[in-house]
Scaffold this motif. Sequence first.
Motif, mmCIF file in Angstrom:
data_model
loop_
_atom_site.group_PDB
_atom_site.id
_atom_site.type_symbol
_atom_site.label_atom_id
_atom_site.label_comp_id
_atom_site.label_asym_id
_atom_site.label_seq_id
_atom_site.Cartn_x
_atom_site.Cartn_y
_atom_site.Cartn_z
ATOM 1 N N HIS A 1 -0.943 3.716 -2.411
ATOM 2 C CA HIS A 1 -1.190 2.364 -1.911
ATOM 3 C C HIS A 1 -0.824 2.304 -0.438
ATOM 4 O O HIS A 1 0.129 2.954 -0.002
ATOM 5 C CB HIS A 1 -0.329 1.349 -2.674
ATOM 6 N N LEU A 2 -1.552 1.480 0.313
ATOM 7 C CA LEU A 2 -1.195 1.244 1.709
ATOM 8 C C LEU A 2 -1.670 -0.132 2.126
ATOM 9 O O LEU A 2 -2.513 -0.741 1.466
ATOM 10 C CB LEU A 2 -1.767 2.323 2.631
ATOM 11 N N ASN B 1 3.451 5.966 -8.609
ATOM 12 C CA ASN B 1 2.690 5.263 -7.582
ATOM 13 C C ASN B 1 3.347 5.416 -6.217
ATOM 14 O O ASN B 1 4.523 5.108 -6.043
ATOM 15 C CB ASN B 1 2.573 3.780 -7.940
ATOM 16 N N VAL B 2 2.574 5.875 -5.261
ATOM 17 C CA VAL B 2 3.041 6.120 -3.895
ATOM 18 C C VAL B 2 2.697 4.910 -3.038
ATOM 19 O O VAL B 2 1.577 4.388 -3.121
ATOM 20 C CB VAL B 2 2.353 7.385 -3.325
ATOM 21 N N VAL B 3 3.646 4.486 -2.223
ATOM 22 C CA VAL B 3 3.428 3.384 -1.288
ATOM 23 C C VAL B 3 3.671 3.915 0.123
ATOM 24 O O VAL B 3 4.799 4.253 0.475
ATOM 25 C CB VAL B 3 4.372 2.196 -1.579
ATOM 26 N N GLY C 1 4.447 -10.266 11.685
ATOM 27 C CA GLY C 1 3.683 -11.440 12.096
ATOM 28 C C GLY C 1 2.182 -11.207 12.122
ATOM 29 O O GLY C 1 1.454 -11.900 12.827
ATOM 30 N N MET C 2 1.710 -10.213 11.362
ATOM 31 C CA MET C 2 0.290 -9.855 11.394
ATOM 32 C C MET C 2 -0.361 -9.979 10.019
ATOM 33 O O MET C 2 0.317 -10.040 9.001
ATOM 34 C CB MET C 2 0.145 -8.421 11.898
ATOM 35 N N ALA C 3 -1.698 -9.990 10.008
ATOM 36 C CA ALA C 3 -2.461 -10.034 8.766
ATOM 37 C C ALA C 3 -2.715 -8.611 8.289
ATOM 38 O O ALA C 3 -3.063 -7.732 9.079
ATOM 39 C CB ALA C 3 -3.786 -10.757 8.995
ATOM 40 N N TRP C 4 -2.547 -8.393 6.988
ATOM 41 C CA TRP C 4 -2.669 -7.066 6.394
ATOM 42 C C TRP C 4 -3.644 -7.085 5.226
ATOM 43 O O TRP C 4 -3.886 -8.133 4.633
ATOM 44 C CB TRP C 4 -1.302 -6.576 5.899
ATOM 45 N N HIS C 5 -4.156 -5.890 4.912
ATOM 46 C CA HIS C 5 -5.083 -5.713 3.795
ATOM 47 C C HIS C 5 -4.570 -4.560 2.928
ATOM 48 O O HIS C 5 -4.168 -3.520 3.463
ATOM 49 C CB HIS C 5 -6.496 -5.417 4.311
ATOM 50 N N GLU C 6 -4.585 -4.777 1.633
ATOM 51 C CA GLU C 6 -4.088 -3.769 0.694
ATOM 52 C C GLU C 6 -5.229 -2.875 0.235
ATOM 53 O O GLU C 6 -6.334 -3.352 -0.039
ATOM 54 C CB GLU C 6 -3.432 -4.445 -0.514
ATOM 55 N N MET C 7 -4.930 -1.572 0.165
ATOM 56 C CA MET C 7 -5.909 -0.581 -0.272
ATOM 57 C C MET C 7 -5.224 0.396 -1.219
ATOM 58 O O MET C 7 -3.998 0.553 -1.189
ATOM 59 C CB MET C 7 -6.511 0.141 0.933
ATOM 60 N N VAL C 8 -6.022 1.057 -2.065
ATOM 61 C CA VAL C 8 -5.455 1.998 -3.029
ATOM 62 C C VAL C 8 -6.401 3.181 -3.229
ATOM 63 O O VAL C 8 -7.620 3.038 -3.136
ATOM 64 C CB VAL C 8 -5.185 1.300 -4.394
ATOM 65 N N MET C 9 -5.818 4.330 -3.474
ATOM 66 C CA MET C 9 -6.553 5.535 -3.845
ATOM 67 C C MET C 9 -6.031 5.980 -5.207
ATOM 68 O O MET C 9 -4.825 6.127 -5.386
ATOM 69 C CB MET C 9 -6.339 6.665 -2.830
ATOM 70 N N VAL C 10 -6.944 6.179 -6.139
ATOM 71 C CA VAL C 10 -6.568 6.706 -7.445
ATOM 72 C C VAL C 10 -6.726 8.212 -7.376
ATOM 73 O O VAL C 10 -7.771 8.727 -6.959
ATOM 74 C CB VAL C 10 -7.455 6.108 -8.577
ATOM 75 N N LEU C 11 -5.664 8.936 -7.737
ATOM 76 C CA LEU C 11 -5.675 10.408 -7.636
ATOM 77 C C LEU C 11 -6.178 11.040 -8.923
ATOM 78 O O LEU C 11 -6.128 10.470 -9.973
ATOM 79 C CB LEU C 11 -4.282 10.908 -7.302
ATOM 80 N N VAL D 1 4.063 -1.630 -8.124
ATOM 81 C CA VAL D 1 3.840 -1.753 -6.683
ATOM 82 C C VAL D 1 3.693 -3.223 -6.295
ATOM 83 O O VAL D 1 2.850 -3.935 -6.839
ATOM 84 C CB VAL D 1 2.586 -0.964 -6.262
ATOM 85 N N VAL D 2 4.537 -3.648 -5.357
ATOM 86 C CA VAL D 2 4.435 -4.972 -4.751
ATOM 87 C C VAL D 2 4.391 -4.721 -3.244
ATOM 88 O O VAL D 2 5.413 -4.502 -2.609
ATOM 89 C CB VAL D 2 5.634 -5.875 -5.129
ATOM 90 N N MET D 3 3.184 -4.724 -2.700
ATOM 91 C CA MET D 3 3.000 -4.315 -1.314
ATOM 92 C C MET D 3 3.726 -5.222 -0.316
ATOM 93 O O MET D 3 4.056 -4.787 0.777
ATOM 94 C CB MET D 3 1.512 -4.252 -0.969
ATOM 95 N N SER D 4 3.977 -6.459 -0.671
ATOM 96 C CA SER D 4 4.624 -7.377 0.263
ATOM 97 C C SER D 4 6.149 -7.338 0.181
ATOM 98 O O SER D 4 6.828 -8.108 0.843
ATOM 99 C CB SER D 4 4.129 -8.808 0.014
ATOM 100 N N ASP D 5 6.707 -6.419 -0.597
ATOM 101 C CA ASP D 5 8.162 -6.307 -0.768
ATOM 102 C C ASP D 5 8.783 -5.660 0.469
ATOM 103 O O ASP D 5 8.711 -4.451 0.645
ATOM 104 C CB ASP D 5 8.462 -5.491 -2.021
ATOM 105 N N GLU D 6 9.402 -6.463 1.328
ATOM 106 C CA GLU D 6 9.990 -5.949 2.567
ATOM 107 C C GLU D 6 11.170 -5.018 2.304
ATOM 108 O O GLU D 6 11.386 -4.067 3.050
ATOM 109 C CB GLU D 6 10.417 -7.107 3.479
ATOM 110 N N ALA D 7 11.954 -5.271 1.258
ATOM 111 C CA ALA D 7 13.112 -4.424 0.965
ATOM 112 C C ALA D 7 12.683 -2.997 0.629
ATOM 113 O O ALA D 7 13.409 -2.040 0.908
ATOM 114 C CB ALA D 7 13.932 -5.012 -0.187
#
Length: 163
Positions: free
Chosen positions: A125-126, A87-89, A153-163, A68-74
């Motif tokens: 992940h979100l 892993n779910v994004v 153009g916004m600030a983001w925060h990464e979060m994760v849930m382990v199932l 998981v690379v949360m900043s991957d726009e592609a």
Amino acid sequence: MPALTFRNALPADAARCFEIETTAYEGDEAATLEKIATRIALYPEGFLILEADGAVVGFINCGCAYDVVMSDEAFKELVGHSPEAPNVVIMSVVVDPAHQGKGYAKALMTEFVQRMCDLGKHTIHLMCKEQHVELYARMGYAYVKPSPSDHGGMAWHEMVMVL
């Protein structure tokens, strides 16, 4: 209380989902109609629709990855998506503004998490804006870090849930 139903998205849902996405999200953070149609076509199992009395009022969509690379726009176009990956994004969690404040986002997330568990996924992940960190924490997500992503153009925060 309206009757709530959950189902996987169909290609015919793309236009309504795009309408909700552009109404609920700010500026450039909303996905295009093409991206939404691609997500439905490539991974309908990860595109959950919420209906209230038969009308589409919200949805969650995602892709799956081994790394998981949360900043991957592609990845938002499901480039690198592997349906069998553990892993779910999440890309969008959205409820039509006309239907917000009724607990629909929580109902949608609860159903989504159960479906991902049923599919044998390991993590979800979100990314969210700062004002939503506490909301997702209450739903069981752990804070990871500020994201290097500047999507829309916004600030983001990464979060994760382990199932």
